[in-house]
Design a protein around this motif. Structure first.
Motif, PDB file in Angstrom:
ATOM      1  N   PHE A 160      43.935  25.240  52.149  1.00  0.00           N
ATOM      2  CA  PHE A 160      44.098  24.461  50.776  1.00  0.00           C
ATOM      3  C   PHE A 160      44.901  23.354  50.796  1.00  0.00           C
ATOM      4  CE2 PHE A 160      46.650  24.250  46.875  1.00  0.00           C
ATOM      5  CZ  PHE A 160      45.562  24.210  46.022  1.00  0.00           C
ATOM      6  N   CYS A 161      45.970  23.359  51.402  1.00  0.00           N
ATOM      7  CA  CYS A 161      47.046  22.065  51.503  1.00  0.00           C
ATOM      8  C   CYS A 161      46.229  20.975  52.680  1.00  0.00           C
ATOM      9  CB  CYS A 161      48.281  22.457  52.013  1.00  0.00           C
ATOM     10  SG  CYS A 161      49.261  23.464  51.086  1.00  0.00           S
ATOM     11  N   ALA A 163      43.061  20.658  52.516  1.00  0.00           N
ATOM     12  CA  ALA A 163      42.016  20.107  51.656  1.00  0.00           C
ATOM     13  C   ALA A 163      42.676  18.786  50.894  1.00  0.00           C
ATOM     14  CB  ALA A 163      41.333  20.966  50.790  1.00  0.00           C
ATOM     15  N   PHE A 164      43.736  19.015  50.214  1.00  0.00           N
ATOM     16  CA  PHE A 164      44.435  18.026  49.560  1.00  0.00           C
ATOM     17  C   PHE A 164      45.445  16.931  50.239  1.00  0.00           C
ATOM     18  CE2 PHE A 164      42.818  18.982  45.400  1.00  0.00           C
ATOM     19  CZ  PHE A 164      42.509  20.420  45.409  1.00  0.00           C
ATOM     20  N   GLY A 165      45.641  17.295  51.555  1.00  0.00           N
ATOM     21  CA  GLY A 165      46.334  16.506  52.391  1.00  0.00           C
ATOM     22  C   GLY A 165      48.084  16.606  51.848  1.00  0.00           C
ATOM     23  N   LEU A 166      47.965  17.855  51.505  1.00  0.00           N
ATOM     24  CA  LEU A 166      49.415  18.171  51.116  1.00  0.00           C
ATOM     25  C   LEU A 166      50.366  18.834  52.605  1.00  0.00           C
ATOM     26  CD1 LEU A 166      48.591  20.050  47.825  1.00  0.00           C
ATOM     27  CD2 LEU A 166      49.736  17.665  48.172  1.00  0.00           C
ATOM     28  N   ASN A 167      51.663  18.702  52.674  1.00  0.00           N
ATOM     29  CA  ASN A 167      52.172  19.445  53.705  1.00  0.00           C
ATOM     30  C   ASN A 167      52.391  20.768  53.014  1.00  0.00           C
ATOM     31  OD1 ASN A 167      54.214  20.272  55.293  1.00  0.00           O
ATOM     32  ND2 ASN A 167      55.507  18.411  55.352  1.00  0.00           N
ATOM     33  N   ARG A 168      51.868  21.681  53.896  1.00  0.00           N
ATOM     34  CA  ARG A 168      51.930  23.068  53.328  1.00  0.00           C
ATOM     35  C   ARG A 168      53.732  23.704  53.670  1.00  0.00           C
ATOM     36  NH1 ARG A 168      52.722  26.475  57.808  1.00  0.00           N
ATOM     37  NH2 ARG A 168      51.729  25.673  59.703  1.00  0.00           N
ATOM     38  N   ARG A 169      54.293  22.975  54.322  1.00  0.00           N
ATOM     39  CA  ARG A 169      55.701  23.576  54.462  1.00  0.00           C
ATOM     40  C   ARG A 169      56.621  23.239  53.025  1.00  0.00           C
ATOM     41  NH1 ARG A 169      54.547  21.127  59.221  1.00  0.00           N
ATOM     42  NH2 ARG A 169      54.021  22.622  61.024  1.00  0.00           N
ATOM     43  N   LEU A 170      56.121  22.120  52.369  1.00  0.00           N
ATOM     44  CA  LEU A 170      56.735  21.948  51.002  1.00  0.00           C
ATOM     45  C   LEU A 170      56.287  22.937  49.940  1.00  0.00           C
ATOM     46  CD1 LEU A 170      56.306  17.901  51.058  1.00  0.00           C
ATOM     47  CD2 LEU A 170      58.514  19.522  51.726  1.00  0.00           C
ATOM     48  N   TYR A 171      55.289  23.766  50.126  1.00  0.00           N
ATOM     49  CA  TYR A 171      54.941  24.420  49.058  1.00  0.00           C
ATOM     50  C   TYR A 171      54.707  26.034  49.697  1.00  0.00           C
ATOM     51  CZ  TYR A 171      53.708  19.933  47.773  1.00  0.00           C
ATOM     52  OH  TYR A 171      53.724  18.435  47.156  1.00  0.00           O
TER      53      TYR A 171
END
Length: 171
Positions: A160-161, A163-171
């Motif tokens: 999921f992260c 796919a959106f280019g998000l750092n999964r460690r932040l969420y």
């Protein structure tokens, strides 16, 4: 601005981008990349939900109003683009009808619609990440199957992260 004239469902083949939009404005309105990196991997149902929420804004030709006359899109071009690239021309979508703008004002009207939408919906990357992660967490805890109805990449936090280019460690 423009007067709303209601809405109706019409076949995709009856909708065109307004011929009065300049090429540079067309490019600008379609240059906005989707937040999701692989939008083509979304399910048909998810894309139909998006189009239902953001129907193409169209006007009828000022001349005779025959049923087969095309409707001209001036707002939510991205939704129209997605629909035309994913679904058959016979597929019906809901459109919002507005009064036809004077041809010399078509660019300004289209840019007004785009700017107002972005001002209301655009989020900074930091805010968007937290919002999207919160949505994912809520759906994962209550209705995890719905995540897969949006995209196969939403099955776990890492994909999921990604796919959106998000750092999964932040969420």
């Amino acid at each position: 601005m423009l007067k709303e004239r209601g809405s109706r469902k019409v076949p995709l083949s009856h909708i065109e981008v307004s011929r009065y939009l300049s090429p540079s404005v067309r490019r600008l309105l379609l240059a906005r990349p989707p937040f999701l990196q692989a939008i083509q991997r979304m399910t048909d149902d998810a894309l139909k939900a998006y189009i239902l929420q953001h129907p193409p804004v169209v006007y009828e030709a000022k001349r005779g109003k025959k049923y087969d006359d095309p409707l001209f899109c001036i707002a939510n071009l991205h939704a129209l683009y997605i629909a035309k690239n994913r679904f058959h021309g016979s597929e019906k979508v809901r459109v919002t009808l507005v009064e036809a703008p004077p041809s010399q004002q078509t660019n300004a009207v289209a840019l007004f619609f785009a700017l107002s939408a972005e001002a209301c919906h655009a989020l900074s990357p930091n805010e968007a990440g937290h919002y999207l992660a919160a949505l994912w967490n809520e759906l994962m805890s209550d209705q995890p199957a719905l995540l897969m109805d949006v995209s196969e990449r939403f099955s776990n936090k890492t994909t999921f992260c990604d796919a959106f280019g998000l750092n999964r460690r932040l969420y």
